[in-house]
Design an enzyme around this catalytic site. Structure first.
Site, mmCIF file in Angstrom:
data_model
loop_
_atom_site.group_PDB
_atom_site.id
_atom_site.type_symbol
_atom_site.label_atom_id
_atom_site.label_comp_id
_atom_site.label_asym_id
_atom_site.label_seq_id
_atom_site.Cartn_x
_atom_site.Cartn_y
_atom_site.Cartn_z
ATOM 1 N N ARG A 122 1.488 -10.542 6.958
ATOM 2 C CA ARG A 122 2.906 -10.377 7.657
ATOM 3 C C ARG A 122 2.914 -9.657 8.865
ATOM 4 N NH1 ARG A 122 6.546 -9.151 2.507
ATOM 5 N NH2 ARG A 122 8.217 -9.703 3.897
ATOM 6 N N PRO A 132 0.692 -1.164 0.055
ATOM 7 C CA PRO A 132 -0.092 -0.067 -0.091
ATOM 8 C C PRO A 132 0.746 1.165 -0.076
ATOM 9 C CG PRO A 132 -0.461 -1.425 1.818
ATOM 10 C CD PRO A 132 0.943 -1.817 1.251
ATOM 11 N N GLU A 133 0.618 1.993 -0.886
ATOM 12 C CA GLU A 133 1.423 3.286 -1.217
ATOM 13 C C GLU A 133 0.089 4.417 -0.968
ATOM 14 O OE1 GLU A 133 4.373 3.284 -4.294
ATOM 15 O OE2 GLU A 133 4.513 1.195 -4.331
ATOM 16 N N HIS A 139 -6.361 -12.916 7.964
ATOM 17 C CA HIS A 139 -5.522 -12.778 8.963
ATOM 18 C C HIS A 139 -5.939 -11.738 9.872
ATOM 19 C CE1 HIS A 139 -3.263 -14.893 5.796
ATOM 20 N NE2 HIS A 139 -2.730 -15.515 6.917
#
Length: 292
Positions: A108, A2-3, A89
């Site tokens: 992550r 995500p930018e 998650h």
DNA sequence: AGTGTATCCTGCAGGC
DNA sequence: TGCCTGCAGGATACAC
């Protein structure tokens, strides 16, 4: 992942569904994604009402009723989803008083959630560089930023303290569109090239926002959709494929641990490369001590 | 000041 | 099929 365009898309999506809704209960399922002690985080959010959703750099910023802010750095795989059923998650669950919810999901767990009171927010925001889409971010300003560093221009663009919101994908794309070699020393980019890079950067970011971001794998909008900018990528991930401008094969190089993609013909006279990294290793003589 | 490296984690693709 | 290795959009800390 995500930018800026992805954070902007998520913020816009949340802005349609979040303002005015109160949080009944917060469950921190993965303690390592929240900043500071879990109890403090929970207490700071429970009972509060969400106001506007916005963005600073690549962070999604959710205003809470008491003028504090929930700042979400999505890391590589973070998502903000309105339904638990879409979450693979779940890391933090915000249950609303109206029965709905907001889930922070992060495979992550490189992402971080922080609650900042108004003064902390201002202090934190000042540590980030200018917003590249702001009116005040001019070509001259970009040139000024570049002129102060000898780092490769790609690395400069990734430095959140100097310009906020750009990650590897859009840095690589902007450099391709602006015809600047990713490894060119930032201070070697002249005013004309800086102006071209500035236009290219803003255009790439705007187009990506319009397409709701780029999904390579994990990114989803707040509605759970994939971004549509992937097919518009001209350099990123296209190693071995022809440059769409000149048909020269796109190359992949790695420096500072991260890949960059570029067209040697459009972006790169070997000129600056050679001056930075002298190819010449003249000695064919064995090193001392290795002689027979 | 800048570079390289390691670290936090997991999932996935590709090779064997 | 399964095991292994390498790689990934981010950020930071550290040694050199």
């Amino acid at each position: 992942m995500p930018e800026l365009p992805e954070a902007e898309t998520i913020a816009r999506g949340l802005n349609r569904i979040l303002p005015g809704r109160a949080v009944r209960r917060v469950s921190v399922l993965r303690e390592d994604v929240v900043d500071g002690p879990r109890d403090g985080f929970v207490a700071a959010v429970e009972g509060k009402c969400f106001n506007a959703a916005g963005r600073r750099g690549k962070n999604v910023v959710l205003s809470l009723g008491d003028s504090s802010r929930l700042v979400v750095n999505l890391g590589m795989t973070g998502r903000l989803l309105p339904e638990l059923s879409r979450s693979t998650h779940p890391a933090v669950l915000f249950q609303m008083q109206d029965g709905g919810c907001l889930v922070y999901d992060d495979a992550r767990r490189f992402g971080r959630l922080a609650i900042l009171a108004a003064p902390e927010w201002r202090r934190w925001s000042r540590t980030l560089g200018p917003e590249p889409l702001a009116r005040s971010f001019t070509g001259r300003r970009l040139h000024g930023i570049l002129a102060r560093s000898r780092s490769p221009v790609r690395n400069l663009l990734l430095d959140q303290k100097r310009i906020a919101g750009i990650g590897n994908i859009y840095a690589v794309e902007a450099l391709w569109a602006g015809r600047v070699h990713p490894r060119a020393p930032a201070n070697s980019v002249g005013p004309r090239s800086a102006a071209r890079l500035h236009r290219a950067l803003r255009k790439v970011l705007r187009n990506a926002i319009q397409a709701r971001g780029t999904t390579l794998r994990d990114y989803r909008t707040a509605e759970g959709m994939e971004g549509g900018f992937g097919p518009a990528l001209r350099a990123y991930g296209r190693a071995g494929q022809p440059c769409v401008r000149c048909r020269t094969t796109i190359r992949r190089i790695v420096f500072t641990g991260r890949p960059a993609y570029y067209c040697r013909r459009c972006q790169g006279s070997g000129h600056d490369l050679r001056s930075v990294h002298p190819m010449a290793v003249p000695s064919t003589r064995p090193r001392e001590g290795s002689a027979p």
